[in-house]
Design an enzyme around this catalytic site. Sequence first.
Site, mmCIF file in Angstrom:
data_model
loop_
_atom_site.group_PDB
_atom_site.id
_atom_site.type_symbol
_atom_site.label_atom_id
_atom_site.label_comp_id
_atom_site.label_asym_id
_atom_site.label_seq_id
_atom_site.Cartn_x
_atom_site.Cartn_y
_atom_site.Cartn_z
ATOM 1 N N SER A 92 17.742 79.360 45.600
ATOM 2 C CA SER A 92 18.625 78.572 46.446
ATOM 3 C C SER A 92 19.264 79.493 47.478
ATOM 4 O O SER A 92 19.791 80.552 47.131
ATOM 5 C CB SER A 92 19.713 77.915 45.585
ATOM 6 O OG SER A 92 20.631 77.205 46.385
ATOM 7 N N LYS A 101 14.238 78.390 52.321
ATOM 8 C CA LYS A 101 13.073 77.504 52.200
ATOM 9 C C LYS A 101 13.151 76.320 53.158
ATOM 10 O O LYS A 101 12.228 76.077 53.933
ATOM 11 C CB LYS A 101 12.943 76.984 50.761
ATOM 12 C CG LYS A 101 12.785 78.045 49.703
ATOM 13 C CD LYS A 101 12.672 77.436 48.324
ATOM 14 C CE LYS A 101 13.887 76.628 47.903
ATOM 15 N NZ LYS A 101 15.143 77.413 47.874
ATOM 16 N N SER A 125 11.412 75.378 42.597
ATOM 17 C CA SER A 125 10.260 75.408 41.677
ATOM 18 C C SER A 125 10.197 76.750 40.950
ATOM 19 O O SER A 125 9.301 77.546 41.182
ATOM 20 C CB SER A 125 8.950 75.115 42.417
ATOM 21 O OG SER A 125 8.787 75.877 43.586
#
Length: 202
Positions: free
Chosen positions: A36, A40, A108
Site C-alpha cells: 500500500s 500501483k 495481492s
Amino acid sequence: MKKSIDTVWHHATVTRVRREQMNAHRSVVLWFTGLSGSGKSTLAHAVEECLYGHGCRTFVLDGDNIRHGLCADLGFSLEDRSENIRRIGEVSKLLVEAGVIVLTAFISPYRQDRERTRNLFLHDDFIEIFCDAPLEVCEQRDVKGLYARARAGEVKEFTGISSPYEIPINPDLTINTGSLPLDECVEQVLAVLRVRGIIPNQ
C-alpha cells in the site's frame, strides 16, 4: 469451487482476435503488485492515460473501487483476500477476451494467489509488474493514515505491518516506484508493451 454440470460455455462469433484487429492492439493484463502506497494505482492510471491518448481500449481495476461493489462482501482474512484476487482474475480474463488492456492495482500480497491468477491466462497475456518501494517510503506517502493506525493496532492484518507481503520472485517487470519519477515508470511499462507487440511502436 464446484461448477454446475448444467452450464456450457457459449462461443461468441465476435472473437477476441476480431476485437484486437479492430482495436489495432492486443489485449493483456498488467498486474501491478506492491505494498500500500507503493504507487500501483498512480502508475496504473498514468499508463492508462497514455494508452488512451493513443487510442487504446483500456480499463483499470482498482482495489478500493472493486471492494465497493464486486467484492463488497469480503473482509481481509486470508481466505477473503484470496477470494478477492480470484474474482479479479476472472473479471480480468473476461476483459482480455473483450480485447481490452486491463490494468489491475491490488496489493495481492501472496505469491500463490498471483500465480493462480497468472495460470488463468496464456503466457503472453499476463504481465506481473512489481512496484518496488521501501516500507518507509510507503508510510511517508500514506494519505489515509492506515500505516499509523496499523502500528497502533487499530487495523488488523495490515500488509507490511501485521501481515506479510511476499515479494515476486520473477516478475515480468520491476519498477523502482519509490524513487523514480512517474513519467519514467510509465515509459518502462510502455516499453515492455512495445517489445511484446501489445501496442505498436509509436
